[in-house]
Write an enzyme that holds these catalytic residues in place. Sequence first.
Site, mmCIF file in Angstrom:
data_model
loop_
_atom_site.group_PDB
_atom_site.id
_atom_site.type_symbol
_atom_site.label_atom_id
_atom_site.label_comp_id
_atom_site.label_asym_id
_atom_site.label_seq_id
_atom_site.Cartn_x
_atom_site.Cartn_y
_atom_site.Cartn_z
ATOM 1 N N ASP A 97 -1.415 -2.541 -4.183
ATOM 2 C CA ASP A 97 -1.756 -1.118 -4.054
ATOM 3 C C ASP A 97 -0.512 -0.258 -4.292
ATOM 4 O O ASP A 97 0.166 0.168 -3.362
ATOM 5 C CB ASP A 97 -2.409 -0.819 -2.707
ATOM 6 C CG ASP A 97 -3.837 -1.337 -2.638
ATOM 7 O OD1 ASP A 97 -4.305 -1.934 -3.630
ATOM 8 O OD2 ASP A 97 -4.487 -1.135 -1.598
ATOM 9 N N HIS A 156 -11.461 -3.613 6.708
ATOM 10 C CA HIS A 156 -11.362 -4.829 5.879
ATOM 11 C C HIS A 156 -11.442 -6.118 6.708
ATOM 12 O O HIS A 156 -10.920 -7.159 6.295
ATOM 13 C CB HIS A 156 -10.068 -4.825 5.060
ATOM 14 C CG HIS A 156 -9.890 -3.601 4.211
ATOM 15 N ND1 HIS A 156 -10.776 -3.256 3.217
ATOM 16 C CD2 HIS A 156 -8.923 -2.629 4.223
ATOM 17 C CE1 HIS A 156 -10.362 -2.127 2.653
ATOM 18 N NE2 HIS A 156 -9.265 -1.732 3.238
ATOM 19 N N HIS A 198 -3.060 -4.193 2.395
ATOM 20 C CA HIS A 198 -4.485 -3.846 2.401
ATOM 21 C C HIS A 198 -4.928 -3.075 3.642
ATOM 22 O O HIS A 198 -5.541 -2.011 3.529
ATOM 23 C CB HIS A 198 -5.330 -5.116 2.232
ATOM 24 C CG HIS A 198 -6.713 -4.872 1.723
ATOM 25 N ND1 HIS A 198 -7.009 -3.965 0.723
ATOM 26 C CD2 HIS A 198 -7.905 -5.438 2.063
ATOM 27 C CE1 HIS A 198 -8.306 -3.982 0.476
ATOM 28 N NE2 HIS A 198 -8.870 -4.867 1.278
ATOM 29 N N VAL A 199 -4.673 -3.602 4.816
ATOM 30 C CA VAL A 199 -4.991 -2.889 6.051
ATOM 31 C C VAL A 199 -3.842 -1.932 6.339
ATOM 32 O O VAL A 199 -2.688 -2.345 6.415
ATOM 33 C CB VAL A 199 -5.183 -3.869 7.223
ATOM 34 C CG1 VAL A 199 -5.432 -3.106 8.519
ATOM 35 C CG2 VAL A 199 -6.342 -4.813 6.927
ATOM 36 N N HIS A 200 -4.166 -0.656 6.521
ATOM 37 C CA HIS A 200 -3.121 0.370 6.596
ATOM 38 C C HIS A 200 -2.560 0.482 8.007
ATOM 39 O O HIS A 200 -2.714 1.499 8.707
ATOM 40 C CB HIS A 200 -3.681 1.709 6.111
ATOM 41 C CG HIS A 200 -4.154 1.649 4.695
ATOM 42 N ND1 HIS A 200 -5.024 2.548 4.158
ATOM 43 C CD2 HIS A 200 -3.876 0.766 3.691
ATOM 44 C CE1 HIS A 200 -5.268 2.243 2.887
ATOM 45 N NE2 HIS A 200 -4.575 1.159 2.590
ATOM 46 N N TYR A 217 -2.171 4.215 -6.366
ATOM 47 C CA TYR A 217 -3.426 4.868 -5.974
ATOM 48 C C TYR A 217 -3.888 5.877 -7.020
ATOM 49 O O TYR A 217 -4.475 6.905 -6.703
ATOM 50 C CB TYR A 217 -3.301 5.512 -4.597
ATOM 51 C CG TYR A 217 -3.265 4.489 -3.492
ATOM 52 C CD1 TYR A 217 -4.396 4.184 -2.768
ATOM 53 C CD2 TYR A 217 -2.092 3.787 -3.201
ATOM 54 C CE1 TYR A 217 -4.378 3.222 -1.767
ATOM 55 C CE2 TYR A 217 -2.052 2.821 -2.217
ATOM 56 C CZ TYR A 217 -3.201 2.542 -1.499
ATOM 57 O OH TYR A 217 -3.177 1.572 -0.520
ATOM 58 N N ASN A 272 -6.317 -4.225 -4.732
ATOM 59 C CA ASN A 272 -7.605 -3.753 -5.251
ATOM 60 C C ASN A 272 -7.490 -2.432 -5.996
ATOM 61 O O ASN A 272 -8.277 -2.154 -6.909
ATOM 62 C CB ASN A 272 -8.622 -3.627 -4.114
ATOM 63 C CG ASN A 272 -8.133 -2.751 -2.982
ATOM 64 O OD1 ASN A 272 -7.119 -3.062 -2.347
ATOM 65 N ND2 ASN A 272 -8.831 -1.668 -2.699
ATOM 66 N N ASP A 279 0.834 -1.200 0.000
ATOM 67 C CA ASP A 279 0.000 0.000 0.000
ATOM 68 C C ASP A 279 0.874 1.258 0.000
ATOM 69 O O ASP A 279 0.758 2.128 0.853
ATOM 70 C CB ASP A 279 -0.925 -0.017 1.216
ATOM 71 C CG ASP A 279 -1.819 -1.244 1.222
ATOM 72 O OD1 ASP A 279 -3.020 -1.110 0.971
ATOM 73 O OD2 ASP A 279 -1.302 -2.354 1.453
#
Length: 546
Positions: free
Chosen positions: A229, A377, A404-406, A232, A285, A202
């Site tokens: 990710d 999530h 995914h999870v920040h 962005y 995603n 991310d």
Amino acid sequence: MSTIAFSFFQFLRAFLLLLYLLPGFAHCHVPSTLEGPFHPVTVPFDRALRGNAIDLPPSDPRVRRRARGFEPEQISLSLSSTHDSVWISWITGEFQIGFDVKPLDPNTVSSVVQYGSSRFDLVREARGQSLIYNQLYPFDGLRNYTSGIIHHVRLTGLEPSTLYYYRCGDPSLQAISDVYYFRTMPISGPQSYPGKVAIVGDLGLTYNTTTTIGHLTNNEPDLLLLIGDVTYANQYLTNGTGSDCYTCSFPQSPIHETFQPRWDYWGRFMQNLVSKVPIMVVEGNHEIEEQADCRTFVSYSSRFAFPSEESGSSSTLYYSFNAGGIHFIMLGAYINYDKTAEQYKWLERDLASVDRSITPWLIATWHPPWYSSYEAHYREAECMRVEMEDLLYSYGVDIVFNGHVHAYERSNRVYNYSLDPCGPVHIAVGDGGNREKMAINFADEPGHCPDPLSTPDPYMGGFCATSFTFGPESKFCWDHQPDYSAFRETSFGYGILEVKNETWALWSWYRNQDSYKEVGDQIYIVRQPDLCPVPQRVCRDYIASF
């Protein structure tokens, strides 16, 4: 496992615990998974940290185009499936964005890499292929995009652990790059490993991203894994207007738009690192980027080179490769993963082909975590876990990396939500620096357990996140930090994996607010092949001889 071997591991664990209790030892002691499972730890969120991040603007010198004409830019390296081959990628020509774009002709520029073991004697040459891609929207008022010419060239016949110099471009047009260098991976073997593998997810392109990459670069990695990710670009409309929350700011958009030049900005910023250090990427995603004719993942699949064909995969969304004695499996969470899918069948074949006497370490990565205790999530990837966890467990996967999870979270060894000494350690590093907000709430906190009906897989469909217990006291979330969660903290950062030998590996997580030498979390992950035997690879040639 024999009684003697079991007694030895019990003795070793007791000995390490005794050392930890000695005065002063805890200050320098790095724990190992042999001492686990660990009591769950939560580091409170530092409210002084910025909970979100600001993107670099197009005017920033680090993202502006410096190449002239068809000179190469956005140069990057990626690995093939084995040590003797790498991919060199770059872009020539300028992108276009507007209502009437005209794609460049890839045939106008050759894809050439000149390379050798001396900076002054680049006697070898390789040629590859080139392409362009378009991001098109069938709606009035939306701007279309066409890329510069993207080049991918595969170098083969390389020696292991060897420094090579190279330059890329089209010599006939005098459009050639400066000379860069890279070091090949060590040959696969139980005592042969890359020094440092950097792992981040991310990432985006914010001022926090620049801190992450700056710290990471100072730690001198040999390989970089980006767990989804990337840029962005889909946080923007096609006119370049961006937001931390796309759906909040642009609810009337007829399609989820993107601003594709963010990919070019990102490639320019990252070139200083990834022109020397191979980068291996798996989709998240934010790479879906739907466009006309329901096409997806076009930018991701076009800009990076993947060892898909070399590893027997038919898709850029999942593949595998070796780095010394490590076999990495990159899985796709946004392509069909059920037991009838081609990805699952490929995974079965790939796992069966791994020889653990040559690549003892088996590491899997994909974007959304299976084991995360954050509200964001929460249990979103449960259907993927239900389909694939048994297979990965049966082959003894050692570590799983996700994004995914920040935030950051490291698990105890876990399988099917139960503590299991043979389960993998799951590590989420979705804290690379993107412009979306940090994850700061936990699902086990009062008022933060999501509604189970809000957790179906939003991309692949399906609903698998059932309650853990049944009856009047059924629970969808824990009322305390789950036992599987060993350590969690919200901060921007990244990690470094250093495999020491066939059973010990050092994992270190670094926070952006600290010195690049100061660790926020550190543990030795220890394989126990005697306790947790795995299927042995059977040589097909050997079978055929009988």
